[in-house]
Design a protein around this motif. Structure first.
Motif, PDB file in Angstrom:
ATOM      1  N   ALA A   6     -59.842 -46.386 -24.757  1.00  0.00           N
ATOM      2  CA  ALA A   6     -60.523 -45.632 -23.710  1.00  0.00           C
ATOM      3  C   ALA A   6     -60.149 -44.157 -23.769  1.00  0.00           C
ATOM      4  O   ALA A   6     -59.104 -43.784 -24.295  1.00  0.00           O
ATOM      5  N   VAL A   7     -61.032 -43.356 -23.201  1.00  0.00           N
ATOM      6  CA  VAL A   7     -60.818 -41.917 -23.041  1.00  0.00           C
ATOM      7  C   VAL A   7     -60.999 -41.594 -21.566  1.00  0.00           C
ATOM      8  O   VAL A   7     -61.947 -42.073 -20.929  1.00  0.00           O
ATOM      9  N   CYS A   8     -60.101 -40.782 -21.011  1.00  0.00           N
ATOM     10  CA  CYS A   8     -60.187 -40.392 -19.607  1.00  0.00           C
ATOM     11  C   CYS A   8     -60.595 -38.923 -19.494  1.00  0.00           C
ATOM     12  O   CYS A   8     -59.988 -38.054 -20.130  1.00  0.00           O
ATOM     13  N   VAL A   9     -61.612 -38.668 -18.694  1.00  0.00           N
ATOM     14  CA  VAL A   9     -62.050 -37.300 -18.409  1.00  0.00           C
ATOM     15  C   VAL A   9     -61.818 -37.004 -16.930  1.00  0.00           C
ATOM     16  O   VAL A   9     -62.439 -37.637 -16.071  1.00  0.00           O
ATOM     17  N   PRO A  10     -60.932 -36.070 -16.593  1.00  0.00           N
ATOM     18  CA  PRO A  10     -60.744 -35.686 -15.191  1.00  0.00           C
ATOM     19  C   PRO A  10     -61.939 -34.869 -14.688  1.00  0.00           C
ATOM     20  O   PRO A  10     -62.201 -33.767 -15.168  1.00  0.00           O
ATOM     21  N   PHE A  11     -62.644 -35.421 -13.708  1.00  0.00           N
ATOM     22  CA  PHE A  11     -63.828 -34.782 -13.129  1.00  0.00           C
ATOM     23  C   PHE A  11     -63.368 -33.851 -12.002  1.00  0.00           C
ATOM     24  O   PHE A  11     -63.628 -34.067 -10.831  1.00  0.00           O
ATOM     25  N   PHE A  12     -62.642 -32.809 -12.402  1.00  0.00           N
ATOM     26  CA  PHE A  12     -62.067 -31.841 -11.476  1.00  0.00           C
ATOM     27  C   PHE A  12     -62.379 -30.438 -11.976  1.00  0.00           C
ATOM     28  O   PHE A  12     -62.446 -30.198 -13.184  1.00  0.00           O
ATOM     29  N   ALA A  13     -62.526 -29.508 -11.034  1.00  0.00           N
ATOM     30  CA  ALA A  13     -62.796 -28.128 -11.406  1.00  0.00           C
ATOM     31  C   ALA A  13     -61.539 -27.392 -11.831  1.00  0.00           C
ATOM     32  O   ALA A  13     -61.565 -26.588 -12.764  1.00  0.00           O
ATOM     33  N   LEU A  14     -60.414 -27.670 -11.135  1.00  0.00           N
ATOM     34  CA  LEU A  14     -59.200 -26.902 -11.358  1.00  0.00           C
ATOM     35  C   LEU A  14     -57.998 -27.815 -11.586  1.00  0.00           C
ATOM     36  O   LEU A  14     -57.985 -28.968 -11.154  1.00  0.00           O
ATOM     37  N   ARG A  15     -56.995 -27.280 -12.242  1.00  0.00           N
ATOM     38  CA  ARG A  15     -55.739 -27.999 -12.450  1.00  0.00           C
ATOM     39  C   ARG A  15     -54.857 -27.755 -11.218  1.00  0.00           C
ATOM     40  O   ARG A  15     -54.052 -26.833 -11.176  1.00  0.00           O
ATOM     41  N   ALA A  16     -55.037 -28.633 -10.232  1.00  0.00           N
ATOM     42  CA  ALA A  16     -54.277 -28.496  -8.993  1.00  0.00           C
ATOM     43  C   ALA A  16     -53.497 -29.779  -8.735  1.00  0.00           C
ATOM     44  O   ALA A  16     -53.257 -30.564  -9.651  1.00  0.00           O
ATOM     45  N   GLY A  17     -53.110 -30.025  -7.474  1.00  0.00           N
ATOM     46  CA  GLY A  17     -52.187 -31.090  -7.140  1.00  0.00           C
ATOM     47  C   GLY A  17     -52.525 -32.455  -7.691  1.00  0.00           C
ATOM     48  O   GLY A  17     -51.683 -33.122  -8.305  1.00  0.00           O
ATOM     49  N   HIS A  18     -53.752 -32.919  -7.471  1.00  0.00           N
ATOM     50  CA  HIS A  18     -54.124 -34.256  -7.940  1.00  0.00           C
ATOM     51  C   HIS A  18     -54.054 -34.348  -9.459  1.00  0.00           C
ATOM     52  O   HIS A  18     -53.626 -35.362 -10.012  1.00  0.00           O
ATOM     53  N   VAL A  19     -54.489 -33.294 -10.141  1.00  0.00           N
ATOM     54  CA  VAL A  19     -54.565 -33.332 -11.600  1.00  0.00           C
ATOM     55  C   VAL A  19     -53.172 -33.312 -12.233  1.00  0.00           C
ATOM     56  O   VAL A  19     -52.938 -33.969 -13.251  1.00  0.00           O
ATOM     57  N   VAL A  20     -52.252 -32.586 -11.630  1.00  0.00           N
ATOM     58  CA  VAL A  20     -50.913 -32.474 -12.224  1.00  0.00           C
ATOM     59  C   VAL A  20     -49.958 -33.543 -11.710  1.00  0.00           C
ATOM     60  O   VAL A  20     -48.907 -33.774 -12.313  1.00  0.00           O
ATOM     61  N   GLY A  21     -50.302 -34.213 -10.611  1.00  0.00           N
ATOM     62  CA  GLY A  21     -49.408 -35.203 -10.041  1.00  0.00           C
ATOM     63  C   GLY A  21     -49.992 -36.599  -9.990  1.00  0.00           C
ATOM     64  O   GLY A  21     -49.615 -37.486 -10.761  1.00  0.00           O
ATOM     65  N   ASP A  22     -50.934 -36.808  -9.087  1.00  0.00           N
ATOM     66  CA  ASP A  22     -51.474 -38.150  -8.845  1.00  0.00           C
ATOM     67  C   ASP A  22     -52.163 -38.749 -10.057  1.00  0.00           C
ATOM     68  O   ASP A  22     -52.031 -39.949 -10.331  1.00  0.00           O
ATOM     69  N   LEU A  23     -52.917 -37.929 -10.775  1.00  0.00           N
ATOM     70  CA  LEU A  23     -53.692 -38.458 -11.902  1.00  0.00           C
ATOM     71  C   LEU A  23     -52.790 -39.000 -13.016  1.00  0.00           C
ATOM     72  O   LEU A  23     -52.938 -40.167 -13.419  1.00  0.00           O
ATOM     73  N   PRO A  24     -51.860 -38.213 -13.543  1.00  0.00           N
ATOM     74  CA  PRO A  24     -50.998 -38.767 -14.599  1.00  0.00           C
ATOM     75  C   PRO A  24     -50.134 -39.921 -14.106  1.00  0.00           C
ATOM     76  O   PRO A  24     -49.845 -40.849 -14.877  1.00  0.00           O
ATOM     77  N   GLU A  25     -49.731 -39.898 -12.839  1.00  0.00           N
ATOM     78  CA  GLU A  25     -48.941 -41.007 -12.304  1.00  0.00           C
ATOM     79  C   GLU A  25     -49.760 -42.293 -12.282  1.00  0.00           C
ATOM     80  O   GLU A  25     -49.244 -43.377 -12.612  1.00  0.00           O
ATOM     81  N   ALA A  26     -51.035 -42.188 -11.902  1.00  0.00           N
ATOM     82  CA  ALA A  26     -51.899 -43.371 -11.871  1.00  0.00           C
ATOM     83  C   ALA A  26     -52.139 -43.913 -13.272  1.00  0.00           C
ATOM     84  O   ALA A  26     -52.123 -45.134 -13.489  1.00  0.00           O
ATOM     85  N   LEU A  27     -52.339 -43.029 -14.234  1.00  0.00           N
ATOM     86  CA  LEU A  27     -52.553 -43.484 -15.614  1.00  0.00           C
ATOM     87  C   LEU A  27     -51.295 -44.130 -16.173  1.00  0.00           C
ATOM     88  O   LEU A  27     -51.375 -45.131 -16.912  1.00  0.00           O
ATOM     89  N   GLU A  28     -50.145 -43.583 -15.826  1.00  0.00           N
ATOM     90  CA  GLU A  28     -48.890 -44.186 -16.281  1.00  0.00           C
ATOM     91  C   GLU A  28     -48.708 -45.573 -15.662  1.00  0.00           C
ATOM     92  O   GLU A  28     -48.294 -46.521 -16.344  1.00  0.00           O
ATOM     93  N   GLU A  29     -49.009 -45.692 -14.377  1.00  0.00           N
ATOM     94  CA  GLU A  29     -48.905 -46.994 -13.710  1.00  0.00           C
ATOM     95  C   GLU A  29     -49.823 -48.021 -14.363  1.00  0.00           C
ATOM     96  O   GLU A  29     -49.474 -49.192 -14.493  1.00  0.00           O
ATOM     97  N   ALA A  30     -51.004 -47.575 -14.791  1.00  0.00           N
ATOM     98  CA  ALA A  30     -51.974 -48.475 -15.425  1.00  0.00           C
ATOM     99  C   ALA A  30     -51.648 -48.740 -16.888  1.00  0.00           C
ATOM    100  O   ALA A  30     -52.334 -49.540 -17.528  1.00  0.00           O
ATOM    101  N   GLU A  31     -50.632 -48.054 -17.419  1.00  0.00           N
ATOM    102  CA  GLU A  31     -50.290 -48.135 -18.844  1.00  0.00           C
ATOM    103  C   GLU A  31     -51.490 -47.761 -19.709  1.00  0.00           C
ATOM    104  O   GLU A  31     -51.768 -48.370 -20.734  1.00  0.00           O
ATOM    105  N   PHE A  32     -52.174 -46.711 -19.248  1.00  0.00           N
ATOM    106  CA  PHE A  32     -53.338 -46.197 -19.978  1.00  0.00           C
ATOM    107  C   PHE A  32     -52.849 -45.465 -21.220  1.00  0.00           C
ATOM    108  O   PHE A  32     -52.093 -44.497 -21.125  1.00  0.00           O
ATOM    109  N   ALA A  33     -53.289 -45.919 -22.376  1.00  0.00           N
ATOM    110  CA  ALA A  33     -52.747 -45.387 -23.630  1.00  0.00           C
ATOM    111  C   ALA A  33     -53.681 -44.416 -24.338  1.00  0.00           C
ATOM    112  O   ALA A  33     -53.309 -43.823 -25.355  1.00  0.00           O
TER     113      ALA A  33
END
Length: 231
Positions: free
Chosen positions: A178-205
């Motif tokens: 799979a490939v993940c595309v962040p549908f966000f305009a800016l690199r802000a809180g969700h993109v630098v924190g919540d998003l990578p944490e969720a992918l790590e929890e899912a063991e997204f490779a």
């Protein structure tokens, strides 16, 4: 000289960095449109919008948001009216730009190729914001996913959200290639924190791209939208 202001929400807790990002984006759009006066502003930084409006009469307003919603439909017009700028032309936000699906698809296909992934056998995951108070963000994300499904190139396309179901950690689990595309305009809180944490929890490779608003072609996409709307 035609003029336009690119406006984002910004980060209320730390407004200066995102405001600088918008100024830099405006500069890069201006390089594509040297005959225009292009400026950037954020709603979160005090004085940013009125500074951008200084000396202008009827600038186009480009909302650097991923969906229409309260900020684009109510708060931004209200702020402009307070500053004496009512009736300005507001373009559609970045997230519904007709050229954006093609940009996303090509970026995702390139990421798959770079990672040695066969895209026709892989999954495209659109990671987006969502909202606890409005369906606008979720609806825009699903609308984009539907367009990308019709565009083709990947086995399937799905959505994972940060603030509401389907939550990203669950949506990203057990996808295989799979490939993940962040549908966000800016690199802000969700993109630098919540998003990578969720992918790590899912063991997204698989590969995860930068937020789509940072793509190098975004200034050209904005310029094209402004030229379509401008004089």
């Amino acid at each position: 000289m035609p003029a336009a202001i690119i406006v984002a929400h910004g980060a209320p807790a730390d407004p200066d960095p995102q405001d600088l990002v918008l100024h830099d984006l405006a500069r890069r759009v201006g390089e594509v449109m040297p005959d225009w006066d292009i400026r950037g502003a954020t709603l979160a930084r005090e004085g940013s919008l009125d500074c951008a409006l200084s000396g202008l009469q009827d600038p186009l307003i480009y909302p650097f948001f991923m969906a229409e919603g309260w900020f684009t439909k109510r708060e931004l017009p209200r702020r402009l009216a307070e500053l004496g700028f009512e009736g300005l032309t507001h373009l559609d936000p970045l997230g519904v730009d007709p050229d954006l699906p093609d940009l996303i698809a090509k970026a995702a296909l390139q990421a798959a190729e770079d990672a040695g992934i066969t895209s026709s056998e892989a999954h495209l995951l659109l990671a987006a914001h969502g909202s606890k108070v409005s369906s606008k963000s979720k609806d825009a994300s699903y609308a984009m996913a539907d367009i990308l499904k019709r565009w083709g190139g990947f086995r399937d396309v799905s959505v994972g959200l940060i603030e509401e179901a389907p939550f990203l950690a669950e949506a990203a689990a057990n996808l295989g290639q799979a490939v993940c595309v962040p549908f966000f305009a800016l690199r802000a809180g969700h993109v630098v924190g919540d998003l990578p944490e969720a992918l790590e929890e899912a063991e997204f490779a698989g590969p995860c791209l930068d937020p789509i608003g940072e793509h190098p072609q975004i200034p050209h996409l904005i310029a094209a939208a402004l030229k379509r709307a401008g004089p």
